[in-house]
Design an enzyme around this catalytic site. Structure first.
Site, PDB file in Angstrom:
ATOM      1  N   MET A   1     -66.604 -12.631  -7.818  1.00 31.08           N
ATOM      2  CA  MET A   1     -66.085 -11.261  -7.728  1.00 31.08           C
ATOM      3  C   MET A   1     -65.103 -11.188  -6.572  1.00 31.08           C
ATOM      4  SD  MET A   1     -69.633  -9.154  -8.363  1.00 31.08           S
ATOM      5  CE  MET A   1     -70.662 -10.322  -7.448  1.00 31.08           C
TER       6      MET A   1
ATOM      7  N   CYS B   1     -60.135 -13.493 -15.990  1.00 31.05           N
ATOM      8  CA  CYS B   1     -59.726 -12.230 -15.367  1.00 31.05           C
ATOM      9  C   CYS B   1     -58.787 -11.462 -16.296  1.00 31.05           C
ATOM     10  CB  CYS B   1     -59.040 -12.483 -14.029  1.00 31.05           C
ATOM     11  SG  CYS B   1     -58.540 -10.945 -13.200  1.00 31.05           S
TER      12      CYS B   1
END
Length: 427
Positions: free
Chosen positions: A89, A171
């Protein structure tokens, strides 16, 4: 003895620096499309790939060797066959938070996604974004990149300080589209293959990859198989497409993850819909995957991998945050990362006490300030829960009176003894 944080810099070691890569390998090179049999086709523009090279039919059945399969499984076993993983993250899976999650059940963790070009260009970036310590293992370092040579240089910095390097092919954010990395490389499969291959051929540690799925099954399976054959030793599959960004609204497709798991011969991890330990166990049982990753839910509950801690109640979020702040003092990170964790862990109570949030946002950031805010919220929560319990008890006591009033009965009159009965008792 308190372990020393290992911060990667150019001076880490000669083997871990870009200087250890030959000059020839650092030259910019064209990434030519790869044909079905794995040979390099006639070079084309890097931003274009032929339809034939992109189609599932162009990617043949798996060509992975038994030795490569055995090596993948042997490595996975050597790091303890971890099942519960802290997902990568950006700015949020940094060392202190990884250690907090490990304390509460996570048995493997990924670094935040690191930008390969920035990583090799800036010592400050490396110092701020990659820190670790002996307790921080097994550790997977994730990079985003679109240039194989730059990716290799970045990976060389960390190969002595982590267990594997992961390539981000998942992503879906706008910044990834602008930078042509992450899930947007799904439009350039030859480049994906080149990125995986160069690490598999030049690193001393395994290469992992994290992907999203295509809308159709066959294309997803061909994509996963191509990555496996290029040298990936573990694949993490996020069961949403590139366009499915709202995780709270769109369920991850466990059926697609299961299909990928059945297609491949290397370990596979599942990502999506893992909000607590029950979800993790259900996902592994349904998909057959070796483990799961959790991202957003861990930011709201770093103890979610513990049985009975599926949801934080009362002051628990404050206690976890105070533990995190202690780790931040031991292993400092940029305060913007700390502030983000404070907001996520105290979100529920900031909604109840917004004036505290406002005051925090107007204050000069420091670990001490965040700790004071957390302790203040903890006291407010404690009093709030006491007040709620008193209100509940009062409401329960008043409930019979309210019910009687609705029925036109005076309970005070009913409580008086019957006069005739009283006279009879007196006689």
């Amino acid at each position: 003895m308190v372990p020393t944080t290992s911060t990667v810099s150019a001076a880490t070691s000669s083997a871990a620096s870009p200087a250890a890569i030959s000059p020839a390998s650092t030259k910019k090179r064209k990434v030519a499309p790869v044909t079905a049999n794995g040979t390099v086709a006639k070079a084309t523009n890097q931003n274009e790939s032929s339809p034939a090279a992109q189609s599932p039919a162009a990617m043949s059945a798996s060509t992975i060797t038994p030795a490569r399969v055995a090596a993948s499984w042997n490595f996975f076993k050597s790091i303890g066959s971890p099942k519960l993983h802290v997902a990568p993250m950006v700015d949020q899976s940094e060392l202190p938070y990884r250690l907090l999650c490990r304390k509460y059940g996570a048995d493997c963790a990924y670094t935040p996604m690191l930008h390969a070009r920035l990583f090799i260009e800036s010592e400050k970036y490396r110092r701020e974004h990659f820190t670790t310590c002996p307790e921080d293992r097994p550790l997977i370092t994730q990079f985003c990149a679109n240039d194989p040579d730059i990716l290799l240089q970045a990976a060389k910095y960390v190969e002595n300080d982590c267990d594997a390097v992961d390539i981000n092919f998942g992503c879906p954010q706008r910044i990834a589209k602008k930078g042509n990395y992450g899930a947007f490389l799904m439009d350039d499969l030859p480049r994906v293959k080149a990125l995986v291959s160069i690490l598999a051929e030049n690193l001393s540690i395994p290469v992992f990859c994290k992907i999203r799925i295509f809308p159709d099954k066959e294309r997803t399976l061909a994509y996963a198989r191509m990555i496996q054959d290029a040298g990936c030793q573990l694949l993490a599959v996020h069961g949403r497409t590139r366009d499915q960004k709202r995780c709270r609204e769109i369920r991850a497709d466990w059926d697609m993850i299961k299909a990928v798991k059945e297609e491949l011969e290397i370990p596979v991890l599942a990502n999506g819909n893992v909000r607590h330990i029950g979800d993790a166990l259900d996902c592994m049982a349904y998909t057959g995957c070796q483990g799961v990753l959790s991202a957003e839910p861990l930011l709201e509950n770093p103890a979610l991998f513990i049985e009975g801690r599926e949801e934080l109640v009362g002051e628990e979020c404050c206690d976890l945050l105070l533990e995190y702040l202690d780790l931040v003092e031991q292993y400092p990170v940029p305060l913007r990362m700390v502030r983000a964790h404070v907001h996520r862990l105290l979100k529920r109570w900031f909604n109840v006490f917004p004036e505290v949030r406002i005051r925090m946002n107007e204050s000069l950031a420091s670990v001490d300030m965040f700790r004071a805010i957390t302790k203040e919220i903890k006291l407010l929560v404690r009093q709030h829960l006491v007040d709620l319990e008193k209100a509940k008890t009062s409401a329960q006591a008043q409930a019979p009176q309210a019910e009687a009033a609705r029925n036109g009965v005076n309970l005070a009159d009913e409580s008086k003894p019957d006069e005739a009965a009283a006279e009879n008792q007196a006689e």
